[in-house]
Design an enzyme around this catalytic site. Structure first.
Site, PDB file in Angstrom:
ATOM      1  N   ARG A   1       0.657  -1.101   0.164  1.00  0.00           N
ATOM      2  CA  ARG A   1       0.163   0.004   0.169  1.00  0.00           C
ATOM      3  C   ARG A   1       0.886   1.348  -0.123  1.00  0.00           C
ATOM      4  O   ARG A   1       0.604   2.245  -0.620  1.00  0.00           O
ATOM      5  CB  ARG A   1      -0.811   0.080   1.240  1.00  0.00           C
ATOM      6  CG  ARG A   1      -2.254  -0.533   1.021  1.00  0.00           C
ATOM      7  CD  ARG A   1      -2.646  -1.093   2.425  1.00  0.00           C
ATOM      8  NE  ARG A   1      -1.761  -2.278   2.626  1.00  0.00           N
ATOM      9  CZ  ARG A   1      -1.809  -3.579   2.380  1.00  0.00           C
ATOM     10  NH1 ARG A   1      -2.671  -3.837   1.706  1.00  0.00           N
ATOM     11  NH2 ARG A   1      -1.048  -4.246   2.666  1.00  0.00           N
ATOM     12  N   THR A   2       1.811   1.243   0.932  1.00  0.00           N
ATOM     13  CA  THR A   2       2.572   2.468   0.951  1.00  0.00           C
ATOM     14  C   THR A   2       3.103   3.008  -0.247  1.00  0.00           C
ATOM     15  O   THR A   2       3.130   3.991  -0.773  1.00  0.00           O
ATOM     16  CB  THR A   2       3.338   2.491   2.070  1.00  0.00           C
ATOM     17  OG1 THR A   2       2.712   2.348   3.591  1.00  0.00           O
ATOM     18  CG2 THR A   2       4.127   4.026   2.555  1.00  0.00           C
TER      19      THR A   2
ATOM     20  N   LYS B   1      25.845  -3.477  -1.863  1.00  0.00           N
ATOM     21  CA  LYS B   1      26.972  -3.118  -1.929  1.00  0.00           C
ATOM     22  C   LYS B   1      27.559  -2.409  -0.945  1.00  0.00           C
ATOM     23  O   LYS B   1      28.871  -2.345  -0.603  1.00  0.00           O
ATOM     24  CB  LYS B   1      27.510  -2.365  -3.391  1.00  0.00           C
ATOM     25  CG  LYS B   1      27.066  -3.087  -4.346  1.00  0.00           C
ATOM     26  CD  LYS B   1      27.405  -1.968  -5.676  1.00  0.00           C
ATOM     27  CE  LYS B   1      27.026  -2.503  -6.840  1.00  0.00           C
ATOM     28  NZ  LYS B   1      27.035  -1.153  -7.877  1.00  0.00           N
TER      29      LYS B   1
ATOM     30  N   ARG C   1      11.259   4.136   2.933  1.00  0.00           N
ATOM     31  CA  ARG C   1      11.018   2.976   4.028  1.00  0.00           C
ATOM     32  C   ARG C   1      12.368   2.234   4.435  1.00  0.00           C
ATOM     33  O   ARG C   1      12.985   1.882   3.423  1.00  0.00           O
ATOM     34  CB  ARG C   1       9.956   2.091   3.632  1.00  0.00           C
ATOM     35  CG  ARG C   1       9.731   0.898   4.663  1.00  0.00           C
ATOM     36  CD  ARG C   1       8.717   0.137   4.171  1.00  0.00           C
ATOM     37  NE  ARG C   1       7.315   0.764   4.599  1.00  0.00           N
ATOM     38  CZ  ARG C   1       6.081   0.360   4.679  1.00  0.00           C
ATOM     39  NH1 ARG C   1       6.052  -0.958   4.332  1.00  0.00           N
ATOM     40  NH2 ARG C   1       5.034   1.162   5.057  1.00  0.00           N
TER      41      ARG C   1
ATOM     42  N   HIS D   1       5.338   6.074  11.327  1.00  0.00           N
ATOM     43  CA  HIS D   1       5.158   6.045  10.132  1.00  0.00           C
ATOM     44  C   HIS D   1       3.977   6.981   9.693  1.00  0.00           C
ATOM     45  O   HIS D   1       2.701   7.022   9.664  1.00  0.00           O
ATOM     46  CB  HIS D   1       4.245   4.680  10.002  1.00  0.00           C
ATOM     47  CG  HIS D   1       4.006   4.241   8.488  1.00  0.00           C
ATOM     48  ND1 HIS D   1       3.989   5.050   7.232  1.00  0.00           N
ATOM     49  CD2 HIS D   1       3.530   2.934   8.136  1.00  0.00           C
ATOM     50  CE1 HIS D   1       3.389   4.382   6.322  1.00  0.00           C
ATOM     51  NE2 HIS D   1       3.375   2.964   6.665  1.00  0.00           N
TER      52      HIS D   1
HETATM   53  C1  NCD Z   1       1.979  -0.886   8.125  1.00  0.00           C
HETATM   54  C2  NCD Z   1       3.487  -0.556   8.072  1.00  0.00           C
HETATM   55  O1  NCD Z   1       4.188  -0.928   7.226  1.00  0.00           O
HETATM   56  O2  NCD Z   1       3.861  -0.408   9.392  1.00  0.00           O
HETATM   57  N1  NCD Z   1       1.383  -1.211   6.910  1.00  0.00           N
HETATM   58  C3  NCD Z   1       1.288   0.055   6.027  1.00  0.00           C
HETATM   59  O3  NCD Z   1       2.236   0.790   5.808  1.00  0.00           O
HETATM   60  N2  NCD Z   1      -0.042   0.034   5.700  1.00  0.00           N
HETATM   61  C4  NCD Z   1       1.506  -1.809   9.037  1.00  0.00           C
HETATM   62  C5  NCD Z   1       1.981  -3.245   9.134  1.00  0.00           C
HETATM   63  O4  NCD Z   1       2.953  -3.525   8.293  1.00  0.00           O
HETATM   64  O5  NCD Z   1       1.425  -4.148   9.747  1.00  0.00           O
END
Ligand code: NCD
Length: 305
Positions: free
Chosen positions: A53-54, A82, A103, A131
């Site tokens: 999703r993100t 590397k 991320r 997040h």
């Molecule tokens: C969350 C995350 O990555 O922290 N997912 C997301 O970004 N929608 C929650 C999770 O992974 O449980």
């Protein structure tokens, strides 16, 4: 241009949160108005950890603004394999793109990137820490479902220790009046003490419990989370704790009729599929909101009128 990054939800003022929500609502109502706003601009998605999703919502957001996207979706396909540092990667990508969404499994990595980059960096999840863009998604969802962000009881259930979305959501909702938190988790997965210290210091009411069913009737929001397997030091603990809470239609019998059930997703076992048809289940509407609020954030950080 003075660049502005978003590493924590606290990097945005309450007024800015409200503006982002207003912009997202306007995008939902008038999508065509925004379709050329980022023409010629590029978003780099640097994902050192899995995501559906993100990453895809960031990419969809940039495409819907008329911009384009480059990046990688796993550390193995970047020079991190590397041994390149996050700072050098961020500095390099600043030569190719206008904005970064990153991320990383290590807490603080996007902050380090933001200090080395000459373009805005958005934290798209750093380890078990924060997040902020999931929280923007959650705020837009709560505002659209409940019509307000103040005066409500919010239950957060599951892995409150490693769940970064929980940490950022508590930080954000703490800034609105009349909020009470009900923290529902196994003993081993309680909210970290630094977050509880902040709640105490600010006089924000919260209770901790292991019993979801006992508190169900008082909740206005129920935020379910997955047990974060990848943050555990041993598999045995994960296996013992993973099914601590499973939300079923039966357990919702005592819930308010206007409860909003949220989940950042991915879901593993913590919400039975049978709950999906309940009108109180908001988690797939929440997914869609994630794209619109990220469009609003990209516009803000790129200072597009
Ligand atoms: C969350 C995350 O990555 O922290 N997912 C997301 O970004 N929608 C929650 C999770 O992974 O449980």
């Amino acid at each position: 241009m003075k660049k502005r990054s978003v590493i924590s939800i606290l990097d945005l003022t309450v007024e800015e949160l409200d503006q982002l929500i207003a912009t997202a609502n306007d995008i939902i109502a008038n999508p065509k108005k925004y379709s050329e706003k980022c023409r010629g601009q590029k978003l780099a998605t640097l994902f050192f950890e899995p995501s559906t999703r993100t990453r895809l919502s960031f990419e969809a957001a940039m495409y819907e603004l008329g911009g384009s996207v480059l990046g990688f979706s796993e550390a193995q396909s970047s020079s991190a394999a590397k041994g390149e540092s996050v700072a050098d990667t961020a500095r390099t990508v600043s030569c190719y793109a206008d904005i970064i969404a990153m991320r990383h499994p290590k807490e603080g990595a996007p902050l380090v990137a933001s200090m080395a980059a000459s373009i805005p960096v958005i934290n798209a999840g750093d380890g078990g820490h924060n997040h902020p863009t999931q929280t923007l998604t959650d705020l837009l969802t709560i505002q659209r479902e409940k019509g307000r962000l103040d005066n409500m009881t919010i239950g957060l259930c599951g892995d409150l220790k490693f769940g970064r979305t929980v940490h950022s959501l508590i930080e954000a909702m703490s800034r609105y009046p009349g909020i009470k938190f009900v923290l529902i988790s196994p003993e081993e997965l309680k909210v970290p003490s630094y977050i509880k210290e902040d709640l105490k210091a600010e006089g924000i009411p919260y209770v901790q419990t292991t019993d979801l069913e006992a508190v169900m009737p008082e909740l206005d929001i129920l935020y379910m989370t997955r047990v974060q397997r990848e943050r555990f030091f041993n598999e045995e603990d994960y296996l013992r704790l993973k099914d601590s809470y499973i939300l079923t239609p039966d357990k919702l019998k005592t819930a308010k009729s206007d409860l909003a059930i949220l989940h950042p997703l991915p879901r593993v076992n913590e919400i039975a599929v049978a709950v999906d048809d309940d009108p109180r289940a908001c988690y797939f509407r929440q997914v869609l909101n994630g794209k619109f609020i990220r469009m609003a954030l990209i516009l803000k950080l790129l200072e597009v009128e």
